[in-house]
Structure formats: structure tokens, C-alpha cells
Design a protein around this motif. Structure first.
Motif, short mmCIF file in Angstrom:
data_model
loop_
_atom_site.label_atom_id
_atom_site.label_comp_id
_atom_site.label_asym_id
_atom_site.label_seq_id
_atom_site.Cartn_x
_atom_site.Cartn_y
_atom_site.Cartn_z
N ALA A 305 -24.36 -28.57 28.62
CA ALA A 305 -23.14 -28.98 29.22
C ALA A 305 -22.01 -29.49 28.40
CB ALA A 305 -23.39 -29.87 30.49
N ALA A 306 -22.37 -30.37 27.48
CA ALA A 306 -21.43 -30.99 26.57
C ALA A 306 -20.89 -30.02 25.75
CB ALA A 306 -22.08 -32.00 25.98
N ASP A 307 -21.66 -29.26 25.15
CA ASP A 307 -21.23 -28.08 24.25
C ASP A 307 -20.23 -27.15 24.91
OD1 ASP A 307 -22.76 -28.97 22.17
OD2 ASP A 307 -24.32 -27.57 22.59
N LEU A 308 -20.41 -26.75 26.00
CA LEU A 308 -19.73 -25.77 26.93
C LEU A 308 -18.48 -26.59 27.22
CD1 LEU A 308 -21.96 -24.40 29.52
CD2 LEU A 308 -20.98 -23.06 27.56
N LEU A 309 -18.25 -27.60 27.65
CA LEU A 309 -17.05 -28.54 27.80
C LEU A 309 -16.25 -28.52 26.52
CD1 LEU A 309 -15.70 -29.90 30.07
CD2 LEU A 309 -16.36 -32.14 29.08
N PHE A 310 -16.76 -29.01 25.27
CA PHE A 310 -16.13 -29.16 24.09
C PHE A 310 -15.66 -27.79 23.60
CE2 PHE A 310 -18.58 -33.17 23.63
CZ PHE A 310 -17.50 -33.98 23.85
N ASP A 311 -16.47 -26.66 24.05
CA ASP A 311 -15.79 -25.29 23.59
C ASP A 311 -14.49 -25.05 24.47
OD1 ASP A 311 -17.98 -24.96 21.74
OD2 ASP A 311 -19.09 -23.65 23.16
N ARG A 312 -14.54 -25.42 25.62
CA ARG A 312 -13.27 -25.27 26.44
C ARG A 312 -12.28 -25.85 26.00
NH1 ARG A 312 -14.20 -20.40 28.99
NH2 ARG A 312 -16.06 -20.19 30.14
N LEU A 313 -12.44 -27.05 25.37
CA LEU A 313 -11.61 -28.08 24.97
C LEU A 313 -11.02 -27.47 23.49
CD1 LEU A 313 -12.88 -31.54 25.74
CD2 LEU A 313 -10.74 -30.60 26.88
N ASP A 314 -11.83 -26.87 22.72
CA ASP A 314 -11.49 -26.28 21.52
C ASP A 314 -10.60 -24.95 21.68
OD1 ASP A 314 -12.52 -28.21 20.13
OD2 ASP A 314 -14.56 -27.52 19.97
N GLY A 315 -10.59 -24.44 22.94
CA GLY A 315 -9.75 -23.01 23.16
C GLY A 315 -10.62 -22.15 23.35
N THR A 316 -11.93 -22.06 23.65
CA THR A 316 -12.71 -20.91 24.29
C THR A 316 -12.18 -20.62 25.72
OG1 THR A 316 -14.69 -21.50 22.85
CG2 THR A 316 -14.88 -20.06 24.83
N ASP A 317 -11.94 -19.03 25.87
CA ASP A 317 -11.48 -18.73 27.06
C ASP A 317 -12.29 -17.60 27.65
OD1 ASP A 317 -9.46 -18.86 29.12
OD2 ASP A 317 -8.04 -17.25 28.09
N THR A 318 -13.58 -17.64 27.44
CA THR A 318 -14.48 -16.49 27.74
C THR A 318 -14.58 -16.69 29.26
OG1 THR A 318 -16.18 -18.00 27.04
CG2 THR A 318 -15.50 -16.18 25.53
N PRO A 319 -15.08 -15.84 30.04
CA PRO A 319 -15.30 -15.93 31.17
C PRO A 319 -16.42 -17.08 31.58
CG PRO A 319 -15.11 -13.58 30.90
CD PRO A 319 -15.33 -14.27 29.61
N THR A 320 -16.35 -17.60 32.87
CA THR A 320 -17.14 -18.62 33.23
C THR A 320 -18.74 -18.26 33.15
OG1 THR A 320 -16.65 -18.81 35.52
CG2 THR A 320 -15.47 -20.11 33.99
N LYS A 321 -19.72 -18.94 33.13
CA LYS A 321 -20.98 -18.40 33.21
C LYS A 321 -22.13 -19.57 33.91
CE LYS A 321 -24.72 -16.37 30.44
NZ LYS A 321 -25.20 -16.04 28.98
N THR A 322 -22.98 -19.04 34.46
CA THR A 322 -23.96 -19.93 34.78
C THR A 322 -25.24 -19.87 34.09
OG1 THR A 322 -23.49 -19.83 37.38
CG2 THR A 322 -25.50 -20.59 36.97
#
Length: 342
Positions: A305-322
Motif C-alpha cells: 500500500a505504501a509503495d503504491l501511494l509513493f508511486d502515485r506521488l512520484d507521478g505514476t499514472d497507470t490505471p488503478t488496480k486491486t
């Protein structure tokens, strides 16, 4: 994810929309007197339309575009699973020099939005949330401002976001199958609050599995709305005192399992009635008999969960995923008791 985040509204924007001075907006926000009811209503309407939130750091001399903090909303700090998830998030955040502001809702839906709002007013850079409300659509505006969201343990409704959760239904089915394969047909199920998505999924897994084995649901008592040790102990004692008590119990949450263990020991049945718990417990292997569990992986859930959040903060714009994290059945003794000894 949206392409370009919207600019976050300012106090000046609210004043312009309401047709009042910035000082008037400040007075309304701070609930100060000397504001007419008519002006107050215009300001409150503008705040709602713009999804404006006061910046509680506004008085600080330091003005950065990021706060180097993230918010975490867990179900309950008393729950070892939630505590382990939070700890894993903190460990990942520490490697980036980011602080974690954590709070809990105790799975009370009325506390979710105010808790989230309190963190957002502190301008956290992102949020990890365990949902308790039936709908998280209230976060649309915040997401449009560019605040990344990750949900753990339960998927959100009304908003698209990354999710990290256990395979609740399959895990419950595996634990139930384990009891059936050891000869049990009178299996009692203790479930958490029916308002909790994961609790409903685990109950569905239990019911589906006993159905697959042709066991009538009337032979299996299903008790929902059990949320803590005390209510679990009381519910388990009521079941154990039936004319035809269960020969096995499936407890769907770790705090409930502790309550069931207390009930079994009060009745002297810990070596007679089988028990499988969903979630592992500290020192579970040192009990007599040792506790059989369907173990989640809170460390993996929190870290991802933390990795995904930081990826988004770093600019990752891939589709959301479960992301579904498998559970693991750990046989230790309590789930291997046969009904023949009952």
C-alpha cells in the motif's frame, strides 16, 4: 487516475465566489462572531461548492508544495492486524523521510469522513484508508486536486483507487474446508459487523464452503455483529451451552478468536471443540492446543500500500488496480481436533 490535477481552492477563491472579503471567510472558517447569518450562509455555500479546506499549516513560516507526511486511517489500533499494517507503512515511509499521521475509526462509519477530513486539513500528501462507510464518493474532489488514495483491507465504493486486500472469501473457505475435512458438520461461525465489507466476504466464503460439502445451513450457527472479545466470549458460551453445541468454531477475526478461546477455557472445552481463527495472533503457537489460523500478511499489505501511494506521488499514472494478497492456512492443533472426541 485523472490526467491533470485541479488547482486546490484558496480562501481568496471562496471570498470571490461568496462576494465577501477574505476576512469574512476567515471569520466563518474559525467560527468567529461579527458575521451576519446571510454572509455566513454564502460563505458556507461557496466552501461546499469549491470543496475548500482550510490549511492548518497556514500560519507556519515554512511553505513547501509537499508536507512530507501521509495520512493513514486504520480500523482499530487495538487490532493486531491493523497495527501491523500501520507499522509496515511507517517502515516504508521512514526510508523516504516521510512522517505518518495515523488515526482509527474503530469501524464506526460515522467516524470515517471526519477522520479523513482532519488529516486532509493538515495537507497530508496522500492517504491510505481502511474504509468503514458504504461509499467513499466524498473523496472525489480531493482526488481531483491530485491527492493519491490507496485503500487497504476493503475496496472503496463510489471512487476509483488502488486497493490492497486479502482474499477474504477464499481464506474463509479454506479454513472451513479444513474443519469439514476433520469430520465436522456442526460448525459455528462468528462474524464481525455486517457493515464491514471483509466480514461479509468471509461469511460468504464460509457459507459457500459448507454448501459445497452438502452441509445444511441449519446445522451451522452463523452469528454476525460480534466485534470484540467480550461479545465473542458471550456468543461462544451461548453456542457451547446449546443442547446440540457445535463441534467446531470458525472465528472470523483475531479479537473474536481471543474471545472464543476464553469461552472454551471457561467451559473446559479447549481440547474438545475445534477452533480455526481468521488472522494470526501473537503467541498463538504457544497456546495449548496451539491455535490453527488462516493467516493474513499484514506486513505485505502495508508495504505494498505504501509503495503504491509513493508511486502515485512520484507521478505514476497507470490505471488503478486491486491487489489481492493470498492467505495461508497454518495448522497448529486447535483446528485438527476431531468431533469423535466431543
Amino acid at each position: 487516475m485523472s490526467a491533470t490535477p485541479r488547482r486546490r481552492p484558496t480562501l481568496r477563491d471562496v471570498a470571490a465566489l461568496a462576494g465577501v472579503s477574505q476576512k469574512t471567510v476567515s471569520r466563518v472558517v474559525n467560527d468567529e462572531p461579527k458575521v451576519s447569518q446571510e454572509a455566513r450562509e454564502r460563505v458556507e455555500t461557496a466552501i461546499a461548492q469549491l470543496s475548500y479546506r482550510p490549511d492548518q499549516r497556514a500560519g507556519s513560516l515554512r511553505r513547501n508544495t509537499t508536507s512530507d507526511t501521509i495520512g493513514v486511517v486504520v480500523s482499530s489500533v487495538a487490532n493486531p492486524f491493523a497495527a501491523a499494517v500501520n507499522r509496515a507503512i511507517e517502515n516504508e515511509a521512514a526510508t523516504r523521510g516521510v512522517a505518518v499521521l495515523a488515526s482509527s475509526t474503530d469501524d464506526n462509519p460515522e467516524r470515517e469522513q471526519p477522520t479523513v477530513e482532519a488529516l486532509l486539513r493538515r495537507r497530508v500528501d496522500g492517504l491510505v484508508i481502511t474504509a468503514s462507510l458504504p461509499n467513499q464518493g466524498y473523496l472525489h474532489a480531493e482526488q481531483s486536486f491530485g491527492t493519491p488514495l490507496v485503500f487497504v483491507d476493503r475496496a472503496p465504493t463510489g471512487i476509483e483507487a488502488d486497493v490492497v486486500m486479502s482474499d477474504h472469501e477464499k481464506g474463509a473457505a479454506v479454513g472451513t474446508r479444513h474443519l469439514v475435512e476433520h469430520g465436522h458438520r456442526r460448525i459455528a461461525y462468528l462474524g464481525d459487523l455486517d457493515s464491514i465489507q471483509s466480514a461479509r466476504s468471509r461469511r460468504a466464503g464460509f457459507l459457500a464452503e459448507i454448501g459445497r460439502h452438502g452441509i445444511p445451513t441449519g446445522d451451522c450457527h452463523t452469528v454476525m455483529g460480534v466485534h470484540d472479545e467480550a461479545t465473542a466470549t458471550a456468543a461462544a458460551i451461548s453456542l457451547l451451552d446449546l443442547a446440540e453445541p457445535p463441534t467446531a468454531i470458525f472465528s472470523s477475526q483475531n479479537l473474536l478468536t481471543v474471545g472464543v478461546i476464553k469461552a472454551l477455557r471457561q467451559r473446559g472445552l479447549e481440547r474438545t471443540v475445534a477452533l480455526v481463527g481468521f488472522d494470526d495472533l501473537p503467541l498463538a503457537d504457544l497456546l495449548a492446543p496451539a491455535l490453527t489460523v488462516v493467516a493474513q500478511n499484514p506486513e505485505r499489505i502495508g508495504a505494498l500500500a505504501a509503495d503504491l501511494l509513493f508511486d502515485r506521488l512520484d507521478g505514476t499514472d497507470t490505471p488503478t488496480k486491486t491487489h489481492i494478497i493470498p492467505t495461508e492456512l497454518i495448522p497448529r492443533g486447535s483446528g485438527e481436533i476431531h468431533p469423535a472426541t466431543a
